[in-house]
Enzyme design. Sequence first.
Site: not given
Length: 453
Positions: A266, A268-269, A271, A335, A388
């Site tokens: 997963c 994008a974007p 990092g 993620d 997150c």
Amino acid sequence: MTTNTAQINKQKPINIRALAAKCCYSVIDKGRSLNDELPKQQSKADVKDKGLLQEVCYGVLRYLPELEHDVRALMQKPLTGKQRVFHFLLLVGVYQIKYMRIPDHAAVSETVAATGALKNRQMKALINGVLRNFVRISENNTLKKQETLPASIEYNHPSWFIKKIQHAYPTKWQQILAANQQKPPMWLRVNQQHHSSTEYQNLLTTAEIDVNTIEPFSHAIELTRPTDVTKLPGFDQGWVSVQDAAAQQAARLLDCQGGDVVLDCCAAPGGKTCHILEKNPDIASMTAIDVEESRLVRVEENLARLGLKAKVIAADATNSKTWWDGQQFDRILLDAPCSGTGVIRRHPDIKWLRKASDIDALVTLQQQILKETWSLLKPGGTLLYATCSVLPQENSEQIKQFIKNNTNAQLLTIDCKEKPEKEFIGWQILPGEKTPGEKNMDGFYYAKLLKTK
Ligand SMILES: C[S@@+](CC[C@H](N)C(=O)[O-])C[C@H]1O[C@@H](n2cnc3c(N)ncnc32)[C@H](O)[C@@H]1O
């Protein structure tokens, strides 16, 4: 006077309060994300006013229930229908008076002037009256002091979220809610292929950019004050990226080895994809997938700026048949799409856009992605699960259930300095927490799983 000068002189300056009211209206009443709406409104503002516009929009969304409570007390009936944008204009006015260092008279007159920019002069008297009343009452300190305000107003969060946090963190819930109200720090990720963090700190010092701290695990650098990226030494050459220290733990915990075949499912974007590649130039390959094709443009941009390479694929991680070539992975970073409740201080609109009913659907999606990606992992390989979020349902409870359902999944210990609490599964970082192991990071969760066979 030439025609051009006359035309320029005729142009009215754009009213920032009107743009802020429109932005908050779009987010709250239309359900649009602040990340999308703010740049749209900022594009209409002078460069010098973009920061002010951002500060007002973030402030209104941070303190929404409290500001609405203040305005309600001064109005006979609420503004509805086509007048809703003026409801937000009142919040913009009250926010400036309460929380900004703008003189009251300027805050009131600029906000009243926004009625012209919003093409409704009939509202002028009402906005003027309410805001002057608010100034007068607050100066005399005669705002009605209620015995107890509802928790949603006192803490400026939705009630459902407060209840969940109280339940999950009985001793820390107030600390978490307070951290969500703070302005977030700016963390930098130093591209170790160019400089060590200490070397880059010296470059920052030369550029007169103050460093607050270097996080001991990932060597992330926290700046004392947010700074425009164009001022960061070597930003365009890929020496540095902006990324919270919590997010920078992923590459460290994934712990790739030379020759590894790696999946960021997963991505994008991008990092974390880029961080893994910076840190491990000797891996065999990196595949970065994301279901949102439009968001993959950012992955490509980040890879290009940093001079890195990955196979970037638009695909649904719940269905590997559509994209997988059959080669199993040594390392997988998942993620996962999540509630984002760990990053509210960066995205205050999450408090109002995220609904209690979303959580179950997210937990189911996370379960599906976990199940599918687990089948792509080599025996002996590791999967790092990350969110997150601060909600146990998406984090420790999710992983506990996964281990129960998969006898070949073994939870690995995470090196995070803090002693894991009894029966705690994974590493739950709380937003803004300052301990020896956590230094004002975003709220994040990590669990590392070994596939035993
Ligand atoms: C938390 S973000 C990832 C952030 C990224 N890892 C980084 O560090 O920049 C979660 C991502 O999951 C993606 N996503 C959601 N559902 C997905 C699915 N079914 N398959 C693949 N990606 C999905 C979203 O588009 C979003 O980009």
